[in-house]
Design a protein around this motif. Structure first.
Motif: not given
Length: 190
Positions: A52, A61-64, A66-67, A69-70
């Motif tokens: 981040p 980075h939280p978006t990475y 989340q990717l 996790k998805n």
């Protein structure tokens, strides 16, 4: 073909099995065991995970996250995540504590144990031991699926070895280094 065999087949090495070659038989008329859902995965080089803009360098980075996790959510078995690749055989020192801690963050987000690729091309047992020890120090034990020794040795020609480097030259090196490392790993060395 050599690259494909090394990339697809993970062979667990134990001190008693290192001298014996592995043999696989495929019978076209008989289906073999089902391929586990966790066979699917991704590999990333030894570069840092995306961090981040603010926060500690050990954060991911939280978006990475989340990717990842998805990607892991589509299976009832964990996705396989490998850290290494070409960069593993070029690495000269164990990564920083922050990079190891990032690997722990990825595990916490995905619950997917990691395959950690360590250097073989240098034939530096002390470097490999340092990487294994740092992994044990900074990454939760359950976050490590295994350590992978070396990466695609058929790509070493003209980089780490002479152009005529062969599998027959590679295998004794792998066996020697693996034998020295098998007692410092957790789980199988592949």
């Amino acid at each position: 073909m050599f690259r494909s065999l090394c990339a697809i087949l993970f062979i667990s090495i134990s001190p008693s099995a290192m001298a014996a070659p592995a043999v696989a038989t495929v019978e076209a008329g008989k289906p073999g065991p089902e391929i586990p859902k966790s066979f699917m995965g991704l590999s990333r080089e030894w570069r840092v995970f995306v961090a981040p803009d603010e926060g500690p360098p050990s954060a991911v980075h939280p978006t990475y996250l989340q990717l990842l996790k998805n990607l892991c959510a589509f299976n009832d078995a964990p996705l396989c995540i490998r850290v290494g690749g070409n960069s593993a055989d070029g690495i000269k020192e164990s990564p920083s504590p922050d990079r190891w801690k990032q690997m722990g963050e990825v595990f916490k987000a995905t619950r997917t144990p990691l395959i950690i690729n360590i250097n073989l091309a240098r034939e530096d047992v002390e470097l490999d031991k340092a990487m294994i020890n740092d992994a044990h120090k900074y990454v939760p034990k359950e976050a490590i699926a295994t350590f992978e020794l070396g990466n695609e040795p058929d790509g070493w020609a003209n980089r780490y070895r002479p152009a005529d480097y062969t599998f027959e030259q590679y295998l004794p090196v792998f066996n020697r280094i693996a034998k020295e490392l098998v007692h410092v790993t957790i789980g199988p060395l592949v």
